[in-house]
Design an enzyme around this catalytic site. Structure first.
Site, PDB file in Angstrom:
ATOM      1  N   LYS A   1     -45.419   9.926  -2.791  1.00  0.00           N
ATOM      2  CA  LYS A   1     -46.838  10.299  -2.835  1.00  0.00           C
ATOM      3  C   LYS A   1     -46.930  11.811  -2.607  1.00  0.00           C
ATOM      4  CE  LYS A   1     -50.126  11.185  -0.780  1.00  0.00           C
ATOM      5  NZ  LYS A   1     -50.874  12.396  -1.163  1.00  0.00           N
TER       6      LYS A   1
ATOM      7  N   CYS B   1     -43.890  25.980   6.866  1.00  0.00           N
ATOM      8  CA  CYS B   1     -43.692  25.511   8.242  1.00  0.00           C
ATOM      9  C   CYS B   1     -42.736  26.449   8.971  1.00  0.00           C
ATOM     10  CB  CYS B   1     -43.130  24.102   8.211  1.00  0.00           C
ATOM     11  SG  CYS B   1     -41.666  23.986   7.187  1.00  0.00           S
TER      12      CYS B   1
ATOM     13  N   GLU C   1     -50.654  26.977  13.921  1.00  0.00           N
ATOM     14  CA  GLU C   1     -50.042  27.510  12.693  1.00  0.00           C
ATOM     15  C   GLU C   1     -51.073  28.327  11.935  1.00  0.00           C
ATOM     16  OE1 GLU C   1     -48.743  23.824  10.717  1.00  0.00           O
ATOM     17  OE2 GLU C   1     -46.896  24.878  10.312  1.00  0.00           O
TER      18      GLU C   1
ATOM     19  N   GLU D   1     -40.909  15.745   9.100  1.00  0.00           N
ATOM     20  CA  GLU D   1     -40.794  17.210   9.055  1.00  0.00           C
ATOM     21  C   GLU D   1     -42.206  17.730   9.227  1.00  0.00           C
ATOM     22  OE1 GLU D   1     -38.048  18.841   8.920  1.00  0.00           O
ATOM     23  OE2 GLU D   1     -36.583  17.414   8.164  1.00  0.00           O
TER      24      GLU D   1
HETATM   25  P1  NAP Z   1     -51.010  17.218   5.523  1.00  0.00           P
HETATM   26  O1  NAP Z   1     -52.477  17.375   5.462  1.00  0.00           O
HETATM   27  O2  NAP Z   1     -50.431  16.546   6.703  1.00  0.00           O
HETATM   28  O3  NAP Z   1     -50.619  16.449   4.179  1.00  0.00           O
HETATM   29  C1  NAP Z   1     -49.279  16.178   3.843  1.00  0.00           C
HETATM   30  C2  NAP Z   1     -49.223  14.930   3.018  1.00  0.00           C
HETATM   31  O4  NAP Z   1     -49.723  13.841   3.790  1.00  0.00           O
HETATM   32  C3  NAP Z   1     -50.089  14.976   1.757  1.00  0.00           C
HETATM   33  O5  NAP Z   1     -49.421  14.299   0.735  1.00  0.00           O
HETATM   34  C4  NAP Z   1     -51.321  14.216   2.177  1.00  0.00           C
HETATM   35  O6  NAP Z   1     -51.996  13.616   1.115  1.00  0.00           O
HETATM   36  C5  NAP Z   1     -50.710  13.158   3.066  1.00  0.00           C
HETATM   37  N1  NAP Z   1     -51.663  12.554   3.985  1.00  0.00           N
HETATM   38  C6  NAP Z   1     -52.741  13.103   4.574  1.00  0.00           C
HETATM   39  N2  NAP Z   1     -53.377  12.190   5.340  1.00  0.00           N
HETATM   40  C7  NAP Z   1     -52.663  11.036   5.241  1.00  0.00           C
HETATM   41  C8  NAP Z   1     -52.802   9.718   5.797  1.00  0.00           C
HETATM   42  N3  NAP Z   1     -53.789   9.411   6.618  1.00  0.00           N
HETATM   43  N4  NAP Z   1     -51.905   8.795   5.465  1.00  0.00           N
HETATM   44  C9  NAP Z   1     -50.885   9.082   4.635  1.00  0.00           C
HETATM   45  N5  NAP Z   1     -50.702  10.295   4.071  1.00  0.00           N
HETATM   46  C10 NAP Z   1     -51.576  11.264   4.382  1.00  0.00           C
HETATM   47  O7  NAP Z   1     -50.245  18.595   5.432  1.00  0.00           O
HETATM   48  P2  NAP Z   1     -50.424  19.739   4.370  1.00  0.00           P
HETATM   49  O8  NAP Z   1     -51.602  20.558   4.735  1.00  0.00           O
HETATM   50  O9  NAP Z   1     -50.351  19.197   2.983  1.00  0.00           O
HETATM   51  O10 NAP Z   1     -49.074  20.565   4.581  1.00  0.00           O
HETATM   52  C11 NAP Z   1     -48.979  21.573   5.502  1.00  0.00           C
HETATM   53  C12 NAP Z   1     -48.285  21.085   6.762  1.00  0.00           C
HETATM   54  O11 NAP Z   1     -46.990  20.629   6.429  1.00  0.00           O
HETATM   55  C13 NAP Z   1     -48.089  22.196   7.758  1.00  0.00           C
HETATM   56  O12 NAP Z   1     -48.350  21.748   9.054  1.00  0.00           O
HETATM   57  C14 NAP Z   1     -46.613  22.528   7.599  1.00  0.00           C
HETATM   58  O13 NAP Z   1     -46.033  23.116   8.731  1.00  0.00           O
HETATM   59  C15 NAP Z   1     -46.039  21.191   7.301  1.00  0.00           C
HETATM   60  N6  NAP Z   1     -44.741  21.328   6.636  1.00  0.00           N
HETATM   61  C16 NAP Z   1     -43.620  21.018   7.344  1.00  0.00           C
HETATM   62  C17 NAP Z   1     -42.372  21.176   6.767  1.00  0.00           C
HETATM   63  C18 NAP Z   1     -41.131  20.857   7.543  1.00  0.00           C
HETATM   64  O14 NAP Z   1     -40.092  20.698   6.912  1.00  0.00           O
HETATM   65  N7  NAP Z   1     -41.175  20.741   8.865  1.00  0.00           N
HETATM   66  C19 NAP Z   1     -42.271  21.632   5.448  1.00  0.00           C
HETATM   67  C20 NAP Z   1     -43.428  21.945   4.754  1.00  0.00           C
HETATM   68  C21 NAP Z   1     -44.663  21.774   5.369  1.00  0.00           C
HETATM   69  P3  NAP Z   1     -53.336  14.279   0.486  1.00  0.00           P
HETATM   70  O15 NAP Z   1     -52.897  15.562  -0.083  1.00  0.00           O
HETATM   71  O16 NAP Z   1     -53.755  13.306  -0.524  1.00  0.00           O
HETATM   72  O17 NAP Z   1     -54.300  14.451   1.617  1.00  0.00           O
END
Ligand code: NAP
Length: 487
Positions: free
Chosen positions: A184, A294, A391, A260
């Protein structure tokens, strides 16, 4: 080879759901829009999956699991190798797609294609190195045999900031280990993943091994899958709050989880550092992906003896960067992904300034369409500023000073996160002692990028559990089975 343009890549990208090896519309016929963050225009519409579609994707992954686990490791490896070659050959197409839907410059997107493809190459090599052991039990009476088996059907949820690489570093080891999967991608950036699914289909990946579901009803579609007893693993890259919710949902089925999550990386510059090298590292650690990583340096702590030199040189580099649409030549910094992301950066900068920070470079939202924010340097950022704990996810470098190593370590560790820390010093003993004292999953010494497909990427504390890449990466997709043999 035909010229790659916005038009050609958007015409070629599939927009349906990929289930059981077939492209299909969402069962309710709905679609969701994908926007260009540089101007807000709609780039494409992709299928908007319902709960039923999500279930069909898991059905397909479950149905394919048993046969897929029997495919010879060499064949799984060869398939990944072919995917690596194809992805590399089509780097310009994938780069254009990523730049269009996510905003980063074409040069950065090409860099991500290289990085993302490397996970396929690395895990093509790992597929044939899955081992086990044979041992004599301590009492001598029995023999102990262990073997590794695929964990089973896996749900992969990926973020928008690295639309390709966050997928390949999960899909690569899953294919190598013999797991089937439902992927997804983030709603803002589904196109790259859809194009990748088609590439893997062309490489001969059997039907049902990889299924891709795009949806705007994310929680409603994902939760039943996570709670489905047939799912065996959940791997997620994204924000810490969503990660926590998913871990709770995964507890019911006692799923294997890899998380992650968010980061709050400190960037330490000691008095004996090569300041030019530190500035070079800072530009990478801060500006890769417009700060939307991240791993982005979120807090700069610089020894007071070199703080002025560091800040002056960093400011000169940051103010020279050109902001614009990522597809344009000469542009260094693209837009942020959406309005909400930019509003957050604005609020964090306003908060820091209201608490006494000074703006050396940037800090003003440019006029016009698109979610742009300029490269920004702040000094005298107080430790109680919100950006010290949250962040930033944008091109803002907040600089504060420290006086001794203990203070630097204390400041660096004063966060709930623990993904990556950076340190710059010429003293090897100091580098090792500080690296050991930092509560982080990864430490960059005299370098501003740690990501490497051959290294275990991952964090501690609220930054997650599990590792992606390296020898550790495939283990996340394998279970150890022990067979006791009486003689
Ligand atoms: P996010 O809002 O948590 O979304 C990530 C993924 O989760 C998206 O596919 C999103 O889908 C999905 N999602 C959201 N709510 C959900 C739920 N209730 N149930 C299941 N899936 C759900 O994060 P983001 O804003 O896209 O990404 C940025 C974050 O990712 C930052 O905090 C960054 O630090 C972190 N990150 C971490 C790493 C690592 O390796 N540690 C790498 C890259 C990014 P939708 O788009 O459809 O909402």
């Amino acid at each position: 080879m035909a010229t790659v343009t916005q038009k050609t890549v958007l015409e070629a990208v599939p927009t349906g759901l990929f289930i059981g090896g077939r492209w299909q519309p969402a069962s309710g016929g709905k679609t969701l829009a994908v926007h260009d963050p540089s101007n807000g225009r709609v780039l494409a519409r992709v299928a908007d999956a319902s709960v039923l579609d999500g279930r069909a994707a898991l059905d397909a992954a479950v149905a394919a699991q048993s046969d897929w686990a029997k495919v010879a490791p060499r064949d799984r490896g060869e398939l990944l190798r072919e995917a690596f070659e194809k992805l590399t050959a089509r780097a310009d197409e994938f780069a254009m797609l990523m730049t269009l839907e996510m905003g980063k410059t074409l040069a950065e997107s090409r860099g991500e294609v290289t990085y993302g493809a490397e996970f396929f190459r690395w895990f093509s090599e790992e597929a044939v190195r899955i081992g086990g052991r044979y041992a004599i039990a301590p009492n001598g009476a029995t023999r102990l045999l262990t073997t590794k088996q695929p964990v089973g059907p896996t749900l992969m949820i990926t973020p928008w900031n690295f639309p390709l690489a966050m997928g390949t570093r999960k899909i690569g080891p899953a294919i190598a280990a013999g797991c089937t999967m439902v992927v997804k991608p983030a709603s803002q950036t589904p196109l790259t993943m859809l194009a990748l699914a088609e590439l893997l289909r062309e490489c001969g990946l059997p039907d049902g091994v990889l299924n891709v579901v795009t949806t705007s009803h994310t929680g409603d579609v994902m939760e039943p899958l996570i709670r489905d007893p047939r799912l065996r693993k959940l791997t997620f890259t994204g924000s810490t709050p969503v990660g926590r919710t998913l871990i709770e949902q995964a507890a019911q089925g006692v799923l294997r989880v890899s998380m992650e999550l968010g980061g709050n990386a400190p960037f330490l510059v000691f008095a004996d550092a090569d300041v030019d090298k530190a500035v070079e590292g800072a530009m990478l650690a801060k500006m890769r992906n417009m700060g939307e990583a991240c791993t982005a340096a979120n807090r700069f702590y610089v020894h007071e003896a070199v703080a002025e030199e560091f800040t002056t040189k960093l400011s000169a580099r940051m103010s020279a960067l050109v902001v614009g649409r990522g597809t344009k030549k000469g542009v260094d910094v693209g837009p942020l992904v959406d309005e909400k992301s930019r509003d957050k950066v604005v609020a964090l900068v306003d908060d820091a300034v209201s608490k006494g920070a000074k703006v050396l470079v940037g800090g003003e939202v440019p006029k016009g369409a698109g979610w742009f924010y300029p490269p920004t340097v702040l000094t005298d950022v107080p430790h109680d500023a919100d950006m010290a704990t949250e962040e930033i996810f944008g091109p803002v470098a907040p600089v504060s000073t420290f006086t001794d190593d203990d203070e630097a370590i204390r400041l660096a560790n004063d966060t709930e996160y623990g993904l990556v820390a950076y340190l710059f010093t010429r003293d090897l003993s100091r580098a090792l002692l500080v690296a050991e004292a930092l509560d982080y999953g990864m430490v960059g010494v005299n370098q501003g990028i740690v990501s490497n497909p051959a290294a275990p990427f991952g964090g501690v504390k609220s930054s997650g559990v599990g590792r992606e890449g390296g020898f550790e990466g495939i283990e996340e997709y394998l279970e150890t089975k022990y067979i006791g043999i009486a003689l």
